[in-house]
Motif scaffolding. Sequence first.
Motif, PDB file in Angstrom:
ATOM      1  N   ALA A 198       0.848  -1.201   0.000  1.00  0.00           N
ATOM      2  CA  ALA A 198       0.000   0.000   0.000  1.00  0.00           C
ATOM      3  C   ALA A 198       0.876   1.241   0.000  1.00  0.00           C
ATOM      4  CB  ALA A 198      -0.925  -0.013   1.213  1.00  0.00           C
ATOM      5  N   THR A 199       1.881   1.233  -0.870  1.00  0.00           N
ATOM      6  CA  THR A 199       2.880   2.299  -0.882  1.00  0.00           C
ATOM      7  C   THR A 199       2.261   3.666  -1.116  1.00  0.00           C
ATOM      8  OG1 THR A 199       4.486   0.714  -1.753  1.00  0.00           O
ATOM      9  CG2 THR A 199       5.044   3.050  -1.927  1.00  0.00           C
ATOM     10  N   GLU A 200       1.332   3.751  -2.066  1.00  0.00           N
ATOM     11  CA  GLU A 200       0.776   5.047  -2.460  1.00  0.00           C
ATOM     12  C   GLU A 200       0.134   5.772  -1.287  1.00  0.00           C
ATOM     13  OE1 GLU A 200      -2.471   6.894  -5.644  1.00  0.00           O
ATOM     14  OE2 GLU A 200      -2.624   4.809  -4.984  1.00  0.00           O
ATOM     15  N   ILE A 201      -0.730   5.098  -0.556  1.00  0.00           N
ATOM     16  CA  ILE A 201      -1.458   5.762   0.522  1.00  0.00           C
ATOM     17  C   ILE A 201      -0.529   6.102   1.678  1.00  0.00           C
ATOM     18  CG2 ILE A 201      -2.248   3.508   1.342  1.00  0.00           C
ATOM     19  CD1 ILE A 201      -3.840   6.995   1.921  1.00  0.00           C
ATOM     20  N   TYR A 202       0.393   5.207   2.010  1.00  0.00           N
ATOM     21  CA  TYR A 202       1.302   5.511   3.121  1.00  0.00           C
ATOM     22  C   TYR A 202       2.234   6.673   2.767  1.00  0.00           C
ATOM     23  CZ  TYR A 202      -0.191   1.593   6.001  1.00  0.00           C
ATOM     24  OH  TYR A 202      -0.931   0.756   6.794  1.00  0.00           O
TER      25      TYR A 202
END
Length: 429
Positions: free
Chosen positions: A355-359
Amino acid sequence: MSFPIVFKAYRAAVSVLEPAVLGLLYWRRHKGREDRTRLGERQGYPSRQRPKGHLIWVHGASIGETLSLLPIVERMTQRGLTVLVTSGTKTSASLIARRLPPGAIHQFVPLDVPRYTRRFLEHWQPDLALIAESEIWPNTIMALAERDIPLVMVNGRMSDRSYRRWQKMPRIIKGLLDQFALCLAQTAEDAERLARLGAPRVIVTGNIKFDAAPPPADPRMVAHLSGMIAGRPVWLAASTHPGEESVIVAVHRALAKRYPQLLTIIAPRHPHRGPEVSALAGQAGLRAGRRSEGIHPDRATDVYVVDTVGEMGLFYRLSPVVLMGGTLVPVGGHNPIEPAKLGAAILHGPHVHTATEIYEALDRSRGALMVKDSATLARAVNELLSNAALTRDMARKAGEAVQALGGAVDRTMQSVEPFIVQAKLGARR
């Protein structure tokens, strides 16, 4: 429809191994991982009649993926379409059944066995299939293609790990992706990976999880538990995995010297681990209570274990500080969007590759903070519990970051509109 020989070999091999697959299914039932009353659905046997008219099949493998599809399901049922929603876990089934809108039906997805898939499709006869994220099952994909049922990947994701694995089997993945009428990717990076692997039609629509409504909670229960814990410093560790709870318990013990009334809430990702987590707290000399046993977090409770399904909306509302699980161990991180929408300051470990984008967005906005170990986690929790203004500011920034990333449901619906029109006209590609 002609498929490469490797797909035909796979189909034949799985058919031969069907008795072993059935044995695995019964073993899972014995272990409590399958719903005993609905085991036939995993073999393609329907437990409901097919409604008349056009039907769209929507599939999400796990609880998070299935819940994220609800806005799309709602849009389609509002247009008079019947929507069949499938998932593969007991947890997702029990939760999704309570949230489906009128006009939607839930079934367990059949295992990827030719007879099971054929039985499923012959009964439900979908006009369109939408599959979330990265579910790629060869027999199901072949069966859909043979029936000329358009297949669309929604909220598509291709992690770096999966991409590297599929690069070793280029002909296989290209043959499978060729059967997708359209792939709607979460990010430009996902889209590029899908295209490089052979997906012929890829569009970036964003992550539909940003548009999902926050999980509900009974206002009376929120008020009741808020009263019980009033005046106590509270923090929540959500969706935790083995190896994380010991860190959380250690942090509680370190902070309890400064906060004698500290309440630590732990919600394990898999509720059946409740006894294990409770025992871990007890071994550390802490008083633990389990939600599944009907215990409430009274003044004597140090660690409250939420080992139930469908109550995260309640506990996100009670906890101003939330540590997201699956980030202190190399699981990859679970979705922090729900606590962000419900006003929590978010902490997470370094393992967020799923979940790289949101973090990254949360960290950039300073709505979230990364911690590395028990020492940095203890410092972060201490700072937030002692500074209400800082906690509120982080929570506000987290909510704004999530809101700015919305709009994927609208873009997804626009992209699948031609297929919906075809379904209503009774035409297939």
